[in-house]
Design an enzyme around this catalytic site. Structure first.
Site, PDB file in Angstrom:
ATOM      1  N   GLN A 133      31.172  31.382  39.015  1.00 49.81           N
ATOM      2  CA  GLN A 133      31.137  32.671  39.706  1.00 49.81           C
ATOM      3  C   GLN A 133      30.191  33.588  38.952  1.00 49.81           C
ATOM      4  O   GLN A 133      30.491  34.016  37.826  1.00 49.81           O
ATOM      5  CB  GLN A 133      32.544  33.278  39.734  1.00 49.81           C
ATOM      6  CG  GLN A 133      32.600  34.619  40.424  1.00 49.81           C
ATOM      7  CD  GLN A 133      33.959  35.281  40.264  1.00 49.81           C
ATOM      8  OE1 GLN A 133      34.529  35.288  39.184  1.00 49.81           O
ATOM      9  NE2 GLN A 133      34.490  35.817  41.334  1.00 49.81           N
ATOM     10  N   SER A 170      33.316  31.377  33.886  1.00 49.99           N
ATOM     11  CA  SER A 170      34.303  30.343  33.591  1.00 49.99           C
ATOM     12  C   SER A 170      33.774  29.006  34.061  1.00 49.99           C
ATOM     13  O   SER A 170      33.069  28.933  35.075  1.00 49.99           O
ATOM     14  CB  SER A 170      35.619  30.638  34.318  1.00 49.99           C
ATOM     15  OG  SER A 170      36.151  31.850  33.866  1.00 49.99           O
ATOM     16  N   GLU A 199      46.513  30.257  54.948  1.00 48.63           N
ATOM     17  CA  GLU A 199      47.588  29.619  54.179  1.00 48.63           C
ATOM     18  C   GLU A 199      47.551  30.013  52.712  1.00 48.63           C
ATOM     19  O   GLU A 199      47.993  29.284  51.851  1.00 48.63           O
ATOM     20  CB  GLU A 199      47.502  28.094  54.307  1.00 48.63           C
ATOM     21  CG  GLU A 199      47.630  27.612  55.727  1.00 48.63           C
ATOM     22  CD  GLU A 199      47.585  26.096  55.861  1.00 48.63           C
ATOM     23  OE1 GLU A 199      47.212  25.422  54.886  1.00 48.63           O
ATOM     24  OE2 GLU A 199      47.936  25.603  56.934  1.00 48.63           O
TER      25      GLU A 199
HETATM   26  C1  LIG Z   1      38.883  34.610  30.588  1.00 46.17           C
HETATM   27  C2  LIG Z   1      37.870  35.312  31.438  1.00 46.17           C
HETATM   28  C3  LIG Z   1      37.202  34.622  32.439  1.00 46.17           C
HETATM   29  C4  LIG Z   1      36.240  35.253  33.211  1.00 46.17           C
HETATM   30  N1  LIG Z   1      35.571  34.527  34.177  1.00 46.17           N
HETATM   31  C5  LIG Z   1      34.573  35.123  34.878  1.00 46.17           C
HETATM   32  C6  LIG Z   1      33.792  34.391  35.823  1.00 46.17           C
HETATM   33  O1  LIG Z   1      33.984  33.176  36.008  1.00 46.17           O
HETATM   34  N2  LIG Z   1      32.779  35.002  36.479  1.00 46.17           N
HETATM   35  C7  LIG Z   1      32.539  36.350  36.314  1.00 46.17           C
HETATM   36  O2  LIG Z   1      31.640  36.876  36.968  1.00 46.17           O
HETATM   37  N3  LIG Z   1      33.254  37.088  35.418  1.00 46.17           N
HETATM   38  C8  LIG Z   1      34.250  36.505  34.694  1.00 46.17           C
HETATM   39  N4  LIG Z   1      34.967  37.240  33.773  1.00 46.17           N
HETATM   40  C9  LIG Z   1      34.581  38.635  33.545  1.00 46.17           C
HETATM   41  C10 LIG Z   1      35.554  39.672  34.076  1.00 46.17           C
HETATM   42  O3  LIG Z   1      35.520  39.716  35.472  1.00 46.17           O
HETATM   43  C11 LIG Z   1      35.186  41.016  33.445  1.00 46.17           C
HETATM   44  O4  LIG Z   1      35.369  40.910  32.064  1.00 46.17           O
HETATM   45  C12 LIG Z   1      36.021  42.146  33.995  1.00 46.17           C
HETATM   46  O5  LIG Z   1      35.671  42.434  35.318  1.00 46.17           O
HETATM   47  C13 LIG Z   1      35.902  43.416  33.138  1.00 46.17           C
HETATM   48  O6  LIG Z   1      34.574  43.766  32.937  1.00 46.17           O
HETATM   49  P1  LIG Z   1      34.036  44.085  31.466  1.00 46.17           P
HETATM   50  O7  LIG Z   1      34.402  42.935  30.599  1.00 46.17           O
HETATM   51  O8  LIG Z   1      32.634  44.458  31.576  1.00 46.17           O
HETATM   52  O9  LIG Z   1      34.891  45.303  30.957  1.00 46.17           O
HETATM   53  P2  LIG Z   1      34.665  46.842  31.357  1.00 46.17           P
HETATM   54  O10 LIG Z   1      34.496  46.989  32.818  1.00 46.17           O
HETATM   55  O11 LIG Z   1      33.629  47.436  30.466  1.00 46.17           O
HETATM   56  O12 LIG Z   1      36.092  47.409  30.964  1.00 46.17           O
HETATM   57  C14 LIG Z   1      36.462  47.733  29.604  1.00 46.17           C
HETATM   58  C15 LIG Z   1      37.723  48.559  29.651  1.00 46.17           C
HETATM   59  O13 LIG Z   1      37.493  49.750  30.382  1.00 46.17           O
HETATM   60  C16 LIG Z   1      38.415  49.886  31.418  1.00 46.17           C
HETATM   61  N5  LIG Z   1      37.783  50.493  32.587  1.00 46.17           N
HETATM   62  C17 LIG Z   1      36.601  50.173  33.178  1.00 46.17           C
HETATM   63  N6  LIG Z   1      36.398  50.921  34.263  1.00 46.17           N
HETATM   64  C18 LIG Z   1      37.467  51.726  34.390  1.00 46.17           C
HETATM   65  C19 LIG Z   1      37.873  52.705  35.331  1.00 46.17           C
HETATM   66  N7  LIG Z   1      37.137  53.011  36.398  1.00 46.17           N
HETATM   67  N8  LIG Z   1      39.051  53.304  35.141  1.00 46.17           N
HETATM   68  C20 LIG Z   1      39.824  53.006  34.063  1.00 46.17           C
HETATM   69  N9  LIG Z   1      39.516  52.109  33.158  1.00 46.17           N
HETATM   70  C21 LIG Z   1      38.350  51.457  33.314  1.00 46.17           C
HETATM   71  C22 LIG Z   1      38.901  48.480  31.712  1.00 46.17           C
HETATM   72  O14 LIG Z   1      40.213  48.485  32.251  1.00 46.17           O
HETATM   73  C23 LIG Z   1      38.861  47.842  30.354  1.00 46.17           C
HETATM   74  O15 LIG Z   1      40.063  48.112  29.688  1.00 46.17           O
HETATM   75  C24 LIG Z   1      35.946  36.618  32.988  1.00 46.17           C
HETATM   76  C25 LIG Z   1      36.629  37.308  31.977  1.00 46.17           C
HETATM   77  C26 LIG Z   1      37.565  36.682  31.203  1.00 46.17           C
HETATM   78  C27 LIG Z   1      38.265  37.449  30.130  1.00 46.17           C
END
Ligand SMILES: Cc1cc2nc3c(=O)[nH]c(=O)nc-3n(C[C@H](O)[C@H](O)[C@H](O)COP(=O)(O)OP(=O)(O)OC[C@H]3O[C@@H](n4cnc5c(N)ncnc54)[C@H](O)[C@@H]3O)c2cc1C
Lengths: 402, 335
Positions: free
Chosen positions: A124, A161, A247
């Site tokens: 993804q 992932s 489903e």
């Molecule tokens: C084990 C794992 C597998 C993953 N697999 C995939 C994958 O296959 N493909 C893929 O594309 N991504 C994947 N991800 C990524 C995941 O989708 C992102 O890490 C997630 O969307 C958060 O984005 P970020 O890490 O940039 O954190 P940020 O968005 O920078 O967030 C950091 C902190 O700020 C907070 N925050 C951010 N915006 C707001 C808001 N508007 N209000 C309040 N708090 C906020 C968040 O809650 C968090 O605590 C994976 C992540 C993990 C940990």
């Protein structure tokens, strides 16, 4: 209320059981022989209408009418017999439904069969170093080749992932840099085995590295045919929101949580702590939440079976599961005590798996943290519950969002 | 497979909500809370006219033939309204008498089912809801069985200042009063009746917790600070989201416990204990969160949130604390 599935379903259950008994005979098979047997079993199960029920026959599915109860019976019986189910993963859960709803005939022909047969594995490609929660800000850009036949992609994706195994990626790329951020994104499929794509594993906090972990991808003039774009150019954001209802309701996550809770009780027994009133109290308190989750998934399943709208309840399920996972982790950590000072052999894919004692709970203790991040961070879930579930006004920073 | 409410069940809740809404606006609730009475005959009759006392009785007993689940749905709405009256005692007493073999006791059934005879629960504590009005007390028979004790001679009632103003308690002492036998020690009905009471308390807690959440959400949409509705502030939004996350999933736990009782599932007793423990925790958390979410107005008597808060204090202590029921549940699981 009635938690039995009804006579028709029980008759169907017998039929499924009979099928599995005859067709699933792994015995002592190993290696390639086992693989062949699994393939043959899946083919036969598709023939019977048990797997890939929402996928049309011409793409290799079994094309069955929507019936959540039958689907659940199949899952239960296959699970009980430990027989191979659908291959799972992003491909089956996301790519296939998206193509069925928004893909072209050519894309369906090209991708669905190899995906459900497990030959294509999908990553993804959503998150980027600068775009996580604010996914619509993706910057990886795609431009049309001079002859208009290909998208040329440059940029970076991260946290993918299964990235080391992936053969293909579905990704969000920016194609209209001047459009408002949600309207400048295109949903693209890409073959990852090409010179313009470099992948690198990222070691996880669990210690996992190598093929078990997530990856980052660098795109340097990587190419994808224009005909691999799903949906209209610039409409990728909306394509990515496609959620199919086929489903989907399953008691699956509740069963998983239930068995994790039972293991927690067993851990308390193994560690000689089950007689401790404090431990008993904490266990029962956690179970209160586990049961709420369980019976709410029954409720969702029941609504789906009756074709009724469950309202805002589905919005709660991810955060609920995440929070209960943290509760379980905290108690597990107390229960394993000093055992937690050492990691089990082979943790994180380092070396051969050795004997695993109570410290195997470190997998859950650390892994539960991933749930607060992956698939939408917990604060984003709270926003969704507050705004879509309770109808509270949108955050000012995000009031322009869709 | 059916595990969500039917249209009929929603209609029952709406009917009860309508009746209680007419009876118990905030002004009436204030007047009742500041008054001396522990009972309001008019609203009681309105509720009983809907057939609530006989809802869960078999049709052969003149009941509606519905189950504890339906009774729980009614108690949920009573909890929403913080309605006065010993509704849980009345329903449980009706269930007990309908299952009892003793002829003299059975003769009480029509009065209880119609609501003319008011019954309350006097188990495990001498602090009893609406004791000054009740004609019957569902009590321990002194040997681990259950009986009904008639008000009057041999029943001493001492006024106390009650925390829950909607269902005020008095201190009751039983002497040699007239008693009607229900079930002797060892009869499985003794536990079943206790379980039914626990499920209905959980349902009352659910309704109360939902009401407090609803009030908080409405307030957050209308109250403005810093030039905007306070519900836009993420800190508060997330607190409200957690109230919903606590309350809405717990609803299905009440359903399961009530359904388990009706269907005689093997884990019915444990499910009742778990539901009582969990829902009373949820109620405590939610009333506290609601008052915090409202600011100063939430801390006033006038606004009325305190009635639900007080009811949550009562429900939590009534028939055993959450910790006691968790200890029972641990035992019942064979841990
Ligand atoms: C084990 C794992 C597998 C993953 N697999 C995939 C994958 O296959 N493909 C893929 O594309 N991504 C994947 N991800 C990524 C995941 O989708 C992102 O890490 C997630 O969307 C958060 O984005 P970020 O890490 O940039 O954190 P940020 O968005 O920078 O967030 C950091 C902190 O700020 C907070 N925050 C951010 N915006 C707001 C808001 N508007 N209000 C309040 N708090 C906020 C968040 O809650 C968090 O605590 C994976 C992540 C993990 C940990």
């Amino acid at each position: 209320m009635d938690l039995s599935y009804g006579e028709a379903a029980e008759a169907f259950r017998k039929e499924v059981r009979g099928f599995i008994k005859a067709a699933w005979q792994p015995g002592e098979l190993r290696g390639a022989e086992l693989k062949d047997h699994i393939r043959a079993f899946r083919r036969a199960a598709i023939e019977q209408g048990y797997l890939y029920r929402s996928v049309p026959k011409r793409y290799g599915g079994s094309e069955q009418p929507v019936d959540v109860i039958r689907a659940q019976v199949i899952r239960e019986e296959f699970g009980r017999a430990r027989a191979p189910m659908e291959v799972g993963g992003n491909g089956v859960n996301m790519t296939v439904p998206t193509l069925l709803e928004k893909g072209t005939e050519e894309q369906r022909e090209l991708f669905i069969r190899p995906t459900i047969e497990g030959d294509y594995i999908w990553g993804q490609g959503y998150s980027e170093p600068g775009s996580g929660s604010d996914l619509a800000s993706v910057r990886t850009k795609a431009e049309l080749s001079a002859d208009g036949s290909k998208w040329i992609v440059n940029g970076q994706k991260i946290w993918t992932s299964q990235g080391m195994q992936a053969t293909h990626m579905f990704m969000l790329v920016r194609t209209e840099p001047d459009a408002p951020k949600h309207d400048g994104i295109t949903y693209l499929l890409m073959d990852l085995n090409q010179p313009g794509v470099t992948r690198r594993p990222i070691r996880q906090m669990t210690g996992e590295q190598g093929s078990h972990t997530f990856c980052e991808f660098f795109f340097d003039n990587a190419e994808a045919p224009v005909s691999w774009q799903v949906g209209e150019r610039g409409q990728g954001w909306y394509v990515s929101r496609t959620t199919l209802k086929h489903e989907r309701a399953s008691i699956g996550s509740a069963d998983g949580l239930g068995s994790q809770f039972r293991k927690l009780v067993e851990l308390a027994q193994e560690m000689g702590r089950i007689g401790d009133p404090l431990v008993r109290d904490r266990l029962a308190e956690i179970e209160g939440r586990v049961l709420s989750h369980r019976y709410t998934s029954f409720r969702l399943f029941s609504c789906a079976a009756a074709g009724e709208d469950p309202g805002a309840v589905p919005l709660l399920m991810k955060l609920l599961l995440t929070e209960i996972g943290h509760d379980i982790a905290l108690l597990a950590q107390d229960l394993i005590g000093e055992e937690g000072m050492t990691e089990p052999l082979g943790a994180g894919g380092r070396g051969p798996r050795g004997p695993r004692g109570p410290n195997k709970w470190l997998d859950q203790i650390m892994g539960s943290l991933g749930n607060s991040i992956a698939g939408g961070a917990s604060n984003i879930q709270r926003n969704i519950i507050g705004e879509r579930g309770l109808g509270l006004p949108r955050d000012l920073a995000m009031s322009a969002e869709k | 497979m059916h595990f969500h409410l039917t249209a009929e069940q929603v209609a029952i809740q709406d009917a009860v909500r309508g009746t209680l809404g007419e009876c118990w606006g905030m002004e009436r609730l204030h007047a009742f809370a500041d008054g001396e009475a522990d009972f309001d005959a008019e609203s009681w009759q309105a509720l009983m006219a809907l057939g609530i006392g006989a809802l869960a009785l078999p049709e052969a007993e003149g009941g509606a033939g519905l189950g504890l689940l339906d009774a729980a749905l009614v108690c949920e709405v009573a909890g929403e309204a913080a309605a006065p009256g010993p509704l849980i005692g009345q329903i449980v007493a009706a269930l007990a008498v309908a299952q009892c073999q003793d002829a003299a006791t059975r003769a009480l059934l029509p009065g209880i089912a119609s609501g003319e005879t008011v019954a309350t629960i006097a188990l495990d504590s001498n602090l009893v809801q609406c004791a000054r009005t009740a004609q019957l007390f569902l009590a321990d028979d002194g040997a681990g069985g259950l009986c009904l004790i008639a008000a009057g001679e041999g029943v001493e009632i001492e006024a106390v200042s009650a925390t829950d103003r909607s269902r005020p308690v008095s201190r009751v002492t039983f002497g040699s009063a007239k008693t009607y036998p229900l079930f002797v020690a060892g009869d499985p009905m003794v536990q079943r009746i206790r379980d039914a009471a626990l499920v209905l308390i959980a349902a009352d807690a659910l309704g109360g917790a939902q009401h407090c959440t609803d009030l908080s959400v409405e307030y957050a949409k209308t109250r403005e600070q810093f030039g905007q509705p306070i519900g836009r502030f993420q800190g508060l939004k997330h607190q409200l989201a957690h109230m919903m996350l606590d309350v809405e999933p717990a609803r299905a736990q009440v359903w399961y416990a009530a359904y388990g009782w009706d269907a005689g599932l093997p884990d019915a007793t444990r499910a009742a204990a778990m539901a009582k423990a969990h829902l009373c925790e949820v109620y405590t958390r939610t009333t506290r969160a609601a008052i915090a979410a409202h600011g100063g107005i939430g801390y006033t008597w006038e606004y009325g949130l305190n009635y639900w808060f007080r009811r949550s204090v009562h429900n939590r202590a009534w028939l055993g604390s959450p910790a006691q029921h968790r200890a029972r549940a641990a035992q019942l699981a064979g841990w």
